[in-house]
Design a protein around this motif. Structure first.
Motif, PDB file in Angstrom:
ATOM      1  N   CYS A   1      41.219  46.980  40.101  1.00  0.00           N
ATOM      2  CA  CYS A   1      39.753  47.028  40.223  1.00  0.00           C
ATOM      3  C   CYS A   1      39.117  47.557  38.943  1.00  0.00           C
ATOM      4  CB  CYS A   1      39.351  47.911  41.406  1.00  0.00           C
ATOM      5  SG  CYS A   1      39.647  47.156  43.003  1.00  0.00           S
ATOM      6  N   ARG A   2      39.702  48.621  38.404  1.00  0.00           N
ATOM      7  CA  ARG A   2      39.147  49.183  37.172  1.00  0.00           C
ATOM      8  C   ARG A   2      39.312  48.192  36.019  1.00  0.00           C
ATOM      9  NH1 ARG A   2      39.893  55.419  34.934  1.00  0.00           N
ATOM     10  NH2 ARG A   2      38.313  55.249  33.288  1.00  0.00           N
ATOM     11  N   GLY A   3      40.423  47.477  36.000  1.00  0.00           N
ATOM     12  CA  GLY A   3      40.654  46.462  34.963  1.00  0.00           C
ATOM     13  C   GLY A   3      39.610  45.367  35.002  1.00  0.00           C
ATOM     14  N   VAL A   4      39.292  44.887  36.204  1.00  0.00           N
ATOM     15  CA  VAL A   4      38.248  43.856  36.362  1.00  0.00           C
ATOM     16  C   VAL A   4      36.906  44.380  35.893  1.00  0.00           C
ATOM     17  CG1 VAL A   4      36.906  42.553  38.074  1.00  0.00           C
ATOM     18  CG2 VAL A   4      39.395  42.570  38.202  1.00  0.00           C
ATOM     19  N   SER A   5      36.599  45.623  36.253  1.00  0.00           N
ATOM     20  CA  SER A   5      35.317  46.228  35.873  1.00  0.00           C
ATOM     21  C   SER A   5      35.190  46.334  34.353  1.00  0.00           C
ATOM     22  CB  SER A   5      35.200  47.613  36.512  1.00  0.00           C
ATOM     23  OG  SER A   5      34.000  48.241  36.126  1.00  0.00           O
ATOM     24  N   VAL A   6      36.247  46.827  33.702  1.00  0.00           N
ATOM     25  CA  VAL A   6      36.232  46.992  32.243  1.00  0.00           C
ATOM     26  C   VAL A   6      36.136  45.642  31.534  1.00  0.00           C
ATOM     27  CG1 VAL A   6      37.730  47.595  30.282  1.00  0.00           C
ATOM     28  CG2 VAL A   6      37.370  49.237  32.132  1.00  0.00           C
ATOM     29  N   LEU A   7      36.961  44.694  31.960  1.00  0.00           N
ATOM     30  CA  LEU A   7      36.987  43.403  31.270  1.00  0.00           C
ATOM     31  C   LEU A   7      35.685  42.639  31.468  1.00  0.00           C
ATOM     32  CD1 LEU A   7      38.630  41.544  29.485  1.00  0.00           C
ATOM     33  CD2 LEU A   7      39.716  40.584  31.534  1.00  0.00           C
ATOM     34  N   ALA A  38      40.868  45.587  25.418  1.00  0.00           N
ATOM     35  CA  ALA A  38      42.331  45.458  25.408  1.00  0.00           C
ATOM     36  C   ALA A  38      43.000  46.829  25.352  1.00  0.00           C
ATOM     37  CB  ALA A  38      42.765  44.601  24.225  1.00  0.00           C
ATOM     38  N   CYS A  39      42.475  47.707  24.516  1.00  0.00           N
ATOM     39  CA  CYS A  39      43.042  49.055  24.387  1.00  0.00           C
ATOM     40  C   CYS A  39      42.893  49.831  25.698  1.00  0.00           C
ATOM     41  CB  CYS A  39      42.363  49.806  23.245  1.00  0.00           C
ATOM     42  SG  CYS A  39      42.582  49.026  21.631  1.00  0.00           S
ATOM     43  N   GLU A  40      41.711  49.753  26.290  1.00  0.00           N
ATOM     44  CA  GLU A  40      41.485  50.447  27.558  1.00  0.00           C
ATOM     45  C   GLU A  40      42.355  49.861  28.669  1.00  0.00           C
ATOM     46  OE1 GLU A  40      37.460  51.148  28.784  1.00  0.00           O
ATOM     47  OE2 GLU A  40      36.752  51.474  26.735  1.00  0.00           O
ATOM     48  N   LEU A  41      42.485  48.535  28.689  1.00  0.00           N
ATOM     49  CA  LEU A  41      43.283  47.877  29.730  1.00  0.00           C
ATOM     50  C   LEU A  41      44.752  48.284  29.653  1.00  0.00           C
ATOM     51  CD1 LEU A  41      41.751  44.277  29.674  1.00  0.00           C
ATOM     52  CD2 LEU A  41      41.568  45.928  31.532  1.00  0.00           C
ATOM     53  N   GLY A  42      45.244  48.474  28.433  1.00  0.00           N
ATOM     54  CA  GLY A  42      46.623  48.925  28.287  1.00  0.00           C
ATOM     55  C   GLY A  42      46.822  50.269  28.953  1.00  0.00           C
ATOM     56  N   CYS A  43      45.888  51.175  28.745  1.00  0.00           N
ATOM     57  CA  CYS A  43      45.955  52.508  29.367  1.00  0.00           C
ATOM     58  C   CYS A  43      45.817  52.413  30.881  1.00  0.00           C
ATOM     59  CB  CYS A  43      44.858  53.406  28.809  1.00  0.00           C
ATOM     60  SG  CYS A  43      45.009  53.780  27.051  1.00  0.00           S
ATOM     61  N   ILE A  44      44.843  51.639  31.337  1.00  0.00           N
ATOM     62  CA  ILE A  44      44.584  51.507  32.776  1.00  0.00           C
ATOM     63  C   ILE A  44      45.793  50.940  33.510  1.00  0.00           C
ATOM     64  CG2 ILE A  44      43.188  50.244  34.491  1.00  0.00           C
ATOM     65  CD1 ILE A  44      40.857  50.472  32.369  1.00  0.00           C
ATOM     66  N   SER A  45      46.439  49.933  32.909  1.00  0.00           N
ATOM     67  CA  SER A  45      47.599  49.307  33.559  1.00  0.00           C
ATOM     68  C   SER A  45      48.764  50.279  33.700  1.00  0.00           C
ATOM     69  CB  SER A  45      48.042  48.069  32.764  1.00  0.00           C
ATOM     70  OG  SER A  45      48.526  48.435  31.476  1.00  0.00           O
ATOM     71  N   ALA A  46      48.754  51.342  32.882  1.00  0.00           N
ATOM     72  CA  ALA A  46      49.825  52.347  32.925  1.00  0.00           C
ATOM     73  C   ALA A  46      49.427  53.568  33.738  1.00  0.00           C
ATOM     74  CB  ALA A  46      50.191  52.773  31.508  1.00  0.00           C
ATOM     75  N   GLY A  47      48.227  53.571  34.315  1.00  0.00           N
ATOM     76  CA  GLY A  47      47.775  54.720  35.090  1.00  0.00           C
ATOM     77  C   GLY A  47      47.419  55.920  34.237  1.00  0.00           C
ATOM     78  N   ALA A  48      46.891  55.685  33.040  1.00  0.00           N
ATOM     79  CA  ALA A  48      46.558  56.771  32.105  1.00  0.00           C
ATOM     80  C   ALA A  48      45.365  57.582  32.587  1.00  0.00           C
ATOM     81  CB  ALA A  48      46.265  56.183  30.729  1.00  0.00           C
ATOM     82  N   ILE A  72      52.260  45.330  41.623  1.00  0.00           N
ATOM     83  CA  ILE A  72      52.867  46.044  40.494  1.00  0.00           C
ATOM     84  C   ILE A  72      52.008  47.215  40.033  1.00  0.00           C
ATOM     85  CG2 ILE A  72      53.526  45.843  38.052  1.00  0.00           C
ATOM     86  CD1 ILE A  72      54.213  42.867  38.679  1.00  0.00           C
ATOM     87  N   CYS A  73      50.697  46.984  39.900  1.00  0.00           N
ATOM     88  CA  CYS A  73      49.806  47.965  39.267  1.00  0.00           C
ATOM     89  C   CYS A  73      49.008  48.810  40.250  1.00  0.00           C
ATOM     90  CB  CYS A  73      48.839  47.252  38.322  1.00  0.00           C
ATOM     91  SG  CYS A  73      49.664  46.338  37.012  1.00  0.00           S
ATOM     92  N   GLY A  74      48.850  48.322  41.470  1.00  0.00           N
ATOM     93  CA  GLY A  74      48.048  49.031  42.454  1.00  0.00           C
ATOM     94  C   GLY A  74      46.598  48.578  42.430  1.00  0.00           C
ATOM     95  N   THR A  75      45.948  48.668  43.581  1.00  0.00           N
ATOM     96  CA  THR A  75      44.565  48.212  43.706  1.00  0.00           C
ATOM     97  C   THR A  75      43.593  48.956  42.782  1.00  0.00           C
ATOM     98  OG1 THR A  75      44.971  47.527  45.986  1.00  0.00           O
ATOM     99  CG2 THR A  75      42.665  47.867  45.343  1.00  0.00           C
ATOM    100  N   PRO A  76      43.674  50.298  42.665  1.00  0.00           N
ATOM    101  CA  PRO A  76      42.711  50.995  41.784  1.00  0.00           C
ATOM    102  C   PRO A  76      42.759  50.517  40.332  1.00  0.00           C
ATOM    103  CG  PRO A  76      43.810  52.567  43.228  1.00  0.00           C
ATOM    104  CD  PRO A  76      44.528  51.262  43.396  1.00  0.00           C
ATOM    105  N   ALA A  77      43.970  50.327  39.792  1.00  0.00           N
ATOM    106  CA  ALA A  77      44.100  49.865  38.404  1.00  0.00           C
ATOM    107  C   ALA A  77      43.546  48.456  38.243  1.00  0.00           C
ATOM    108  CB  ALA A  77      45.558  49.910  37.961  1.00  0.00           C
TER     109      ALA A  77
END
Length: 291
Positions: free
Chosen positions: A135-141, A185-195, A128-133
């Motif tokens: 990976c970045r989500g895991v890194s941020v969280l 949480a705020c950053e993850l919302g943006c990342i999941s949308a490809g912001a 759904i989100c793609g590998t880059p999103a």
């Protein structure tokens, strides 16, 4: 709220839990007990809201929202343990260790922590989100939840008991212990949308400001509320001889700080092109909450 993000989160969390039809059923039941205990679901709301603001979809936000809530829930289970804050009540119900025992509660927290990262990287989420999103989500969280984030803040908290910690220590502790996961949480919302990076930075500032305001309001409620209103024991900070914003600055100054931080958070939303009215209202609602 235009959508019931709390309900969406709760339905999804149930689906992410492993089946309880196994030898370790007690563990799965303990995980479900705390995950399904309700709460304000602030962090999932922020994931969904920033995802929507950046043009994402509910489907792309769901795993990210559930992952951050799993991390938050595990931290609450561990916080309540006798070796930590030793609290018997959480969200108006007996703490996890009072129901399942300390050993299972400890492992339930561990299992929720690891489930969060499994949720962010499973086949469906990547599709759904793609590998880059992902990976970045895991890194941020992992950064905001780890040794220099939430867990680091908890360590500073433990080390500050009975020490009359100064305001600088308190600021660092509250930033790490509380604001970091809200910021995530705020950053993850943006990342999941490809912001883009500018949007992520604006969301990050919003999250940091409301996160610190949230903790100051918690300190206020710890001396002004009741067990019934708050759903957990009040007065525990004083009982544990902890420095708080209230003990150092007084209630009136704390209320001024909450207002100041909330306004700063709302100003950060100017970094977005979409309608930020609901997020601004949410920030003010958090600042005025009484539980």
């Amino acid at each position: 709220m235009s959508k019931d993000y709390a309900k969406i989160t709760e339905n999804a969390l149930t689906n992410y839990l492993p089946s309880a039809d196994c030898r370790e059923k007690k563990l799965i039941d303990a995980m479900a007990y705390s995950l399904e205990a309700g709460g304000k679901r602030v962090r999932p709301y922020l994931v969904f809201s920033f995802n929507s603001l950046c043009g994402g979809s509910e489907e792309s936000a769901t795993a990210f929202a559930c992952a951050v809530e799993m991390i938050h829930t595990y931290s609450l289970i561990h916080d309540d343990l006798p070796c930590m804050d030793n609290d018997d009540l959480r969200r108006g119900k007996p703490s996890n260790h009072k129901v399942f025992g300390e050993n299972i509660a400890l492992l339930a927290g561990d299992a929720l922590l690891t489930l969060a990262f499994e949720t962010l990287t499973n086949e469906k989420t990547v599709k759904i989100c793609g590998t880059p999103a992902c990976c970045r989500g895991v890194s941020v969280l992992s950064k905001y939840a780890g040794a220099t984030g939430m867990i680091g803040g908890q360590v500073i908290d433990l080390m500050s008991e009975n020490t009359n910690a100064p305001i600088e220590v308190l600021r660092e502790m509250d930033y790490k212990k509380t604001a970091c996961l809200i910021k995530a949480a705020c950053e993850l919302g943006c990342i999941s949308a490809g912001a883009n990076d500018k949007q992520i930075k604006a969301a990050s500032e919003f999250g940091e400001c409301i996160g610190i305001a949230f903790q100051i309001q918690d300190d206020i409620l710890d001396v002004t509320s009741s067990d019934e209103e708050l759903g957990k024991p009040v007065g525990s900070d004083a009982e544990n001889s902890k420095s708080t914003y209230v003990s150092l600055l007084g209630i009136e100054k704390c209320r001024e700080l909450v207002d100041e931080l909330t306004k700063k958070a709302v100003n950060a939303l100017q970094g977005f092109d979409g309608d930020t009215t609901e997020l601004g209202d949410f920030a003010y609602k958090l600042a005025k909450r009484n539980k």
